[in-house]
Design a protein around this motif. Structure first.
Motif, short mmCIF file in Angstrom:
data_model
loop_
_atom_site.label_atom_id
_atom_site.label_comp_id
_atom_site.label_asym_id
_atom_site.label_seq_id
_atom_site.Cartn_x
_atom_site.Cartn_y
_atom_site.Cartn_z
N VAL A 1 -2.81 2.51 -11.40
CA VAL A 1 -4.18 2.96 -11.62
C VAL A 1 -5.05 2.63 -10.41
O VAL A 1 -5.81 3.49 -9.92
N ALA A 2 -4.93 1.39 -9.91
CA ALA A 2 -5.73 0.97 -8.77
C ALA A 2 -5.42 1.81 -7.53
O ALA A 2 -6.33 2.25 -6.81
N ALA A 3 -4.13 2.03 -7.27
CA ALA A 3 -3.73 2.82 -6.10
C ALA A 3 -4.24 4.25 -6.21
O ALA A 3 -4.76 4.83 -5.24
N ARG A 4 -4.11 4.85 -7.39
CA ARG A 4 -4.56 6.22 -7.60
C ARG A 4 -6.08 6.31 -7.42
O ARG A 4 -6.59 7.27 -6.82
N ALA A 5 -6.78 5.31 -7.93
CA ALA A 5 -8.24 5.32 -7.82
C ALA A 5 -8.69 5.17 -6.38
O ALA A 5 -9.54 5.93 -5.89
N VAL A 6 -8.13 4.19 -5.67
CA VAL A 6 -8.56 3.94 -4.28
C VAL A 6 -8.29 5.16 -3.41
O VAL A 6 -9.18 5.60 -2.65
N LEU A 7 -7.10 5.72 -3.50
CA LEU A 7 -6.74 6.83 -2.62
C LEU A 7 -7.52 8.10 -2.97
O LEU A 7 -8.07 8.77 -2.08
N SER A 8 -7.59 8.44 -4.25
CA SER A 8 -8.28 9.68 -4.63
C SER A 8 -9.77 9.61 -4.36
O SER A 8 -10.37 10.59 -3.90
#
Length: 324
Positions: A283-290
């Motif tokens: 979730v964190a990775a998807r949020a930061v990148l997107s």
């Protein structure tokens, strides 16, 4: 911040799935402890509640504009309708172009999404469909009651009373949020500045869906919580919103809201490399990148589309045949 909350909610839902999102307190006894923890944690990303804040905020801002300008329904309807079209549609149209190119969308689907006749390419457009109808209806309410504040109370009661008869009709179901937003200025500012009221309203806004599930009566509680939050903002209760980072996020919030789906699509191939990691990390990775990919695009659209279009829109002043 509400737009960011919607984006985070989308990231959370993509990782955990809609089945977890649909659970509530009554399902917890039969769920694994890890799923219960993730469901409770999802309250930190309240996408539905954030959209309710949009609706209440829109109702408040529009009603204050009616009151400040003392608009007349028939005389000012052309200018108001033009303002709504220029405010909502240009960004919807332009933001659909990169999305259509990324997913190779059929031209017919692209045009329907640009005109808010469909939401099959960008699901967040449903809220813009509600906004178009509800904002025009709110102007009709202004004209009907002549701006009399005391008449907003029966309007709120009537709006809530009609919702059970129009289930599935978003403009009707969510119209009470707009009327509640319009009612904010009728309450003394000192009420909105009460700390316990802000804390309670925020808790109701964020956690009701965990206790009661989504939809139905939950929407009513979310509307009330959103009204308290917007009332606190309107009364100057949340001073940090005047900071430069907050003002920047506010300025790009509409294009960001529309184009986060583009950021998610572009980010998706890179996120496959993280498959197998804990859900919270995903979730964190998807949020930061997107979000990092979406902010520059939103800023570009704000500077080169949103601002110029709003400055260039024609003005229909009653009795004056000029435009700017």
């Amino acid at each position: 911040m509400a737009a960011l909350s919607v984006a985070l909610g989308h990231c959370f839902g993509q990782v955990t799935g809609l089945a977890l999102w649909a659970t509530s307190l009554r399902d917890f006894p039969s769920m694994p402890a890890a799923d219960v923890a993730m469901r409770v944690l999802s309250a930190l990303f309240p996408a539905d509640a954030a959209v309710m804040v949009f609706f209440v905020l829109s109702g408040h801002v529009l009603w204050e504009s009616f009151r400040r300008k003392q608009l007349r329904f028939f005389a000012d309807l052309p200018d108001y309708a033009c303002a709504r079209v220029y405010r909502l549609f240009p960004l919807v149209i332009v933001s659909a172009i990169p999305l259509g190119l990324l997913i190779n969308a059929p031209a017919a689907d692209l045009v329907r999404n640009m005109l808010l006749l469909s939401t099959n390419l960008n699901l967040v457009l449903w809220s813009l469909q509600v906004e178009v109808v509800a904002s025009l209806t709110l102007f009709g309410l202004w004209g009907l009651i002549g701006g009399k504040r005391w008449m907003l109370l029966p309007a709120v009661v009537l709006a809530f009373g009609l919702t059970p008869f129009f289930r599935g009709e978003g403009a009707v179901v969510f119209f009470p949020a707009f009327v509640l937003g319009a009612s904010i200025s009728s309450v003394p500012p000192r009420v909105w500045r009460l700390s316990w009221l802000l804390a309670g309203g925020t808790a109701v806004l964020v956690f009701t869906n965990i206790a009661l599930g989504h939809g139905g009566i939950t929407r009513c509680f979310e509307m009330l919580g959103a009204t308290v939050l917007v009332g606190a903002v309107a009364s100057g209760r949340l001073r940090f919103l005047h900071s430069r980072p907050a003002r920047f996020l506010g300025s790009i919030s509409y294009p960001f809201y529309l184009t986060h789906v583009v950021g998610l699509i572009v980010a998706d191939p890179y996120l496959h490399m993280l498959a197998g990691l804990p859900a919270l990390v995903m979730v964190a990775a998807r949020a930061v990148l997107s979000i990092a990919l979406t902010i520059p695009l939103a800023w570009f659209l704000h500077i080169f589309v949103e601002d110029p279009v709003l400055r260039a829109r024609p003005r229909f002043v009653p009795g004056v045949r000029t435009s700017r």
